[in-house]
Design a protein around this motif. Structure first.
Motif, PDB file in Angstrom:
ATOM      1  N   ALA A 326       0.990  -1.232   0.013  1.00 14.66           N
ATOM      2  CA  ALA A 326      -0.023   0.143   0.001  1.00 14.66           C
ATOM      3  C   ALA A 326       0.973   1.142  -0.039  1.00 14.66           C
ATOM      4  CB  ALA A 326      -1.017   0.079   1.259  1.00 14.66           C
ATOM      5  N   VAL A 327       2.070   1.408   0.705  1.00 17.32           N
ATOM      6  CA  VAL A 327       2.757   2.501   0.798  1.00 17.32           C
ATOM      7  C   VAL A 327       3.437   2.767  -0.476  1.00 17.32           C
ATOM      8  CG1 VAL A 327       4.854   3.554   1.888  1.00 17.32           C
ATOM      9  CG2 VAL A 327       3.128   2.314   3.393  1.00 17.32           C
ATOM     10  N   ARG A 328       4.011   1.713  -1.012  1.00 15.00           N
ATOM     11  CA  ARG A 328       4.743   1.573  -2.458  1.00 15.00           C
ATOM     12  C   ARG A 328       3.820   2.034  -3.447  1.00 15.00           C
ATOM     13  NH1 ARG A 328       9.817  -0.110  -2.492  1.00 15.00           N
ATOM     14  NH2 ARG A 328      10.734  -1.245  -0.598  1.00 15.00           N
ATOM     15  N   GLN A 329       2.506   1.499  -3.430  1.00 14.67           N
ATOM     16  CA  GLN A 329       1.479   2.004  -4.210  1.00 14.67           C
ATOM     17  C   GLN A 329       1.337   3.594  -4.238  1.00 14.67           C
ATOM     18  OE1 GLN A 329       0.399   0.081  -6.878  1.00 14.67           O
ATOM     19  NE2 GLN A 329      -0.354   2.129  -7.563  1.00 14.67           N
ATOM     20  N   THR A 330       1.092   4.000  -3.119  1.00 10.30           N
ATOM     21  CA  THR A 330       0.740   5.484  -2.714  1.00 10.30           C
ATOM     22  C   THR A 330       1.913   6.428  -3.389  1.00 10.30           C
ATOM     23  OG1 THR A 330      -0.207   4.804  -0.920  1.00 10.30           O
ATOM     24  CG2 THR A 330       0.227   7.014  -0.948  1.00 10.30           C
ATOM     25  N   LEU A 331       3.074   5.841  -3.206  1.00  9.74           N
ATOM     26  CA  LEU A 331       4.114   6.670  -3.961  1.00  9.74           C
ATOM     27  C   LEU A 331       4.243   6.602  -5.261  1.00  9.74           C
ATOM     28  CD1 LEU A 331       7.185   5.081  -1.393  1.00  9.74           C
ATOM     29  CD2 LEU A 331       6.559   7.290  -1.647  1.00  9.74           C
ATOM     30  N   ALA A 332       3.858   5.420  -5.957  1.00  4.99           N
ATOM     31  CA  ALA A 332       3.765   5.161  -7.361  1.00  4.99           C
ATOM     32  C   ALA A 332       2.655   6.108  -7.985  1.00  4.99           C
ATOM     33  CB  ALA A 332       3.615   3.736  -7.695  1.00  4.99           C
ATOM     34  N   ASP A 333       1.469   6.219  -7.208  1.00  5.06           N
ATOM     35  CA  ASP A 333       0.345   6.977  -7.536  1.00  5.06           C
ATOM     36  C   ASP A 333       1.038   8.732  -7.389  1.00  5.06           C
ATOM     37  OD1 ASP A 333      -1.037   4.807  -7.825  1.00  5.06           O
ATOM     38  OD2 ASP A 333      -2.294   5.099  -5.945  1.00  5.06           O
ATOM     39  N   ALA A 334       1.756   8.818  -6.526  1.00  7.87           N
ATOM     40  CA  ALA A 334       2.276  10.255  -6.476  1.00  7.87           C
ATOM     41  C   ALA A 334       3.185  10.542  -7.488  1.00  7.87           C
ATOM     42  CB  ALA A 334       2.718  10.571  -5.184  1.00  7.87           C
ATOM     43  N   GLY A 335       3.651   9.681  -8.169  1.00  7.31           N
ATOM     44  CA  GLY A 335       4.940   9.824  -9.133  1.00  7.31           C
ATOM     45  C   GLY A 335       6.356   9.927  -8.405  1.00  7.31           C
ATOM     46  N   ILE A 336       6.188   9.497  -7.095  1.00  5.26           N
ATOM     47  CA  ILE A 336       7.560   9.587  -6.281  1.00  5.26           C
ATOM     48  C   ILE A 336       8.474   8.063  -6.388  1.00  5.26           C
ATOM     49  CG2 ILE A 336       8.577  10.003  -3.905  1.00  5.26           C
ATOM     50  CD1 ILE A 336       6.003  11.457  -3.493  1.00  5.26           C
ATOM     51  N   ALA A 337       9.662   8.207  -6.969  1.00  3.63           N
ATOM     52  CA  ALA A 337      10.637   7.186  -7.175  1.00  3.63           C
ATOM     53  C   ALA A 337      10.634   6.548  -5.615  1.00  3.63           C
ATOM     54  CB  ALA A 337      11.668   7.502  -7.738  1.00  3.63           C
ATOM     55  N   ALA A 338      10.543   5.186  -5.401  1.00  4.87           N
ATOM     56  CA  ALA A 338      10.565   4.611  -4.111  1.00  4.87           C
ATOM     57  C   ALA A 338      11.856   4.321  -3.724  1.00  4.87           C
ATOM     58  CB  ALA A 338       9.815   3.296  -4.135  1.00  4.87           C
ATOM     59  N   ALA A 339      12.799   4.012  -4.670  1.00  6.04           N
ATOM     60  CA  ALA A 339      14.271   3.734  -4.440  1.00  6.04           C
ATOM     61  C   ALA A 339      14.869   4.803  -3.605  1.00  6.04           C
ATOM     62  CB  ALA A 339      15.224   3.536  -5.548  1.00  6.04           C
ATOM     63  N   PRO A 340      15.431   4.530  -2.308  1.00  8.37           N
ATOM     64  CA  PRO A 340      15.915   3.164  -2.064  1.00  8.37           C
ATOM     65  C   PRO A 340      15.241   2.813  -0.863  1.00  8.37           C
ATOM     66  CG  PRO A 340      17.391   4.978  -0.871  1.00  8.37           C
ATOM     67  CD  PRO A 340      16.227   5.727  -1.619  1.00  8.37           C
TER      68      PRO A 340
END
Length: 477
Positions: A326-340
């Motif tokens: 859920a957290v990673r999907q929220t980042l993706a939806d906001a266009g924020i790169a999750a790495a690292p």
């Protein structure tokens, strides 16, 4: 015309990003990561080792809180229920009572007492069956590894579907002329309280924990020492029992206070499909919990919120894995790169969790630009005013809102400065170093420098003096 030109020039300078080398104030170059950028606009004020993977300590709570506001919305509430399919006759519930826990991070003894009052209002005087805890809300709770030496500390209390009063009991001290004494609230039947207290006379009582010895074992509390009369009414909390024991014993103690009898033991069980709701409690909205989590850096509540994300999002049925997804999907939806990004429990109570200063900074930008900006910003400690920032940044004051992070080897700050003209700066500064504790004043100076670079009108002296660090033991937060 000259006045107009001067106004335009002043405005342009205020919105420009000065090019200036980052002063580290004695922090070694490989010990800190910094990212700062205006909320309004696309420029970046500072990016120093901003992509480096670092341990954020409790500033990780910002990522969890932002994800929760985004996905659950500020209207979200946790519902706790007492249900049964047993008949009620002549004041007796003739079977088992099921307590369906939702993982409410703020569920308190008073909330449980309110539900029990509803049972009494329904005419239930005795529970002839057992109290069974329905714990389906969380399939597992995840870990906070490598804190074995702190297992008994309050900040290490695990989240739970039936978290009640943060699973702490209160020691309430009295010395009112009838002798020095202490009581346990709630009065848990499975916990023995051994107290040997004497009258400590007219001394001061700034912190009762400094004046008496409190020894805590899972089912026994020993208190001894001389209690000053000024400590009459003082209190301290202790971590006792496991979650199931605490919930069941708190239930039994409060039920007896209301004149009820039973239940006949306790255990775990799944509520039957035909069970009817006998009492329920809806929590206050999510932002209330979020303020407790961020202002006071409550690890247990933050982990419960993280797990709630997983429960609501669903997926594979593993609450911890679903929370991370859920957290990673929220980042993706906001266009924020999750790495690292590396997640363990979403609270920052972790030796393993990692972010970059850039990732956390872009989350701050997104939160401040989004529909729930007010709720998010209101959850952060105000400099020199409240929460974990109460004794820091006195020269900047409440225009500065920062989440703090503290672990062995980590000191971090992340949040916002708001200028008098309304402009906002998102700030992230994270120190990872064996000498992080001694570098906290330098970290504060780095943040103060960023503020004055962005907003010269902040009026902060160049020689910034960080207040003396409180002498209380530092706990992860």
């Amino acid at each position: 015309m000259k006045r107009l030109c001067a106004m335009v020039l002043t405005f342009a300078l205020a919105w420009s990003v000065p090019a200036r080398a980052l002063e580290l104030h004695g922090i070694r170059p490989d010990e800190i990561a910094v990212w700062a950028a205006p909320v309004e606009g696309d420029s970046v004020l500072e990016a120093y080792r901003a992509e480096q993977a670092v341990n954020p300590a409790s500033t990780m709570k910002l990522l969890t809180g932002w994800s929760a506001l985004t996905r659950l919305t500020p209207d979200y509430r946790w519902r706790t229920e007492l249900v049964s399919n047993a008949p009620l006759a002549h004041g007796v519930l003739q079977g088992d009572l099921y307590w369906i826990g939702a993982g409410d991070p703020r569920f308190a003894n008073r909330d449980l007492q309110g539900m029990l009052r509803t049972l009494r209002a329904r005419g239930i005087e005795r529970i002839a069956g057992r109290l069974l805890l329905d714990k389906r809300a969380f399939s597992r709770i995840g870990s906070a590894s490598d804190f074995g030496g702190d297992a008994a500390r309050v900040f290490m209390v695990d989240p739970d579907t039936h978290l009640t009063g943060l699973k702490v009991a209160w020691l309430r001290f009295f010395n009112d002329g009838n002798g020095a004494r202490v009581t346990l609230d709630p009065p848990l039947a499975g916990v023995r309280l051994n107290a040997v207290l004497s009258d400590g006379g007219e001394g001061l009582c700034d912190d009762v924990r400094r004046l008496v010895s409190i020894q805590v074992e899972p089912e026994r509390i020993s208190v001894s020492g001389a209690l000053p009369r000024s400590c009459d009414g003082a209190q301290s909390y202790v971590n006792v029992l496991d979650h199931d024991q605490y919930a069941a014993q708190a239930f039994a103690a409060l039920w007896r206070e209301l004149g009820g009898s039973g239940p006949l033991g306790s255990g775990r069980g799944t509520a039957p499909a035909d069970a009817r709701v006998l009492a329920s409690h809806d929590s206050e909205p999510l932002p209330v919990a979020l303020a407790d989590i961020n202002k006071y850096s409550n690890n247990t509540m933050a982990r419960a919120l993280y797990l709630t994300l997983g429960r609501v999002a669903g997926g594979c049925g593993d609450t911890v894995a679903d929370a991370e997804r859920a957290v990673r999907q929220t980042l993706a939806d906001a266009g924020i790169a999750a790495a690292p990004l590396v997640l363990e429990n979403g609270a920052g109570l972790s030796r393993r969790e990692r972010v970059s200063a850039r990732l956390l900074g872009e989350v701050l930008q997104n939160a401040a630009r989004g529909p729930y900006a007010g709720e998010f910003l209101a959850s952060l400690p105000l400099a020199a005013a409240d929460g974990t920032l109460k004794k820091r940044f006195a020269q900047l004051g409440p225009r500065l809102r920062l989440k703090t992070g503290t672990l062995d080897g980590v000191r971090s700050l992340a949040g916002y400065w708001q200028a008098a003209d309304g402009r906002r700066l998102a700030i992230v500064a994270i120190v990872n170093s064996p000498r992080a504790a001694e570098l906290m004043p330098a970290l504060d100076r780095v943040v103060a420098d960023l503020v004055t670079r962005f907003d010269p009108a902040a009026g902060v002296r160049r020689e910034y003096n960080s207040p003396i660090t409180p002498s209380l033991p530092v706990e992860p937060r």
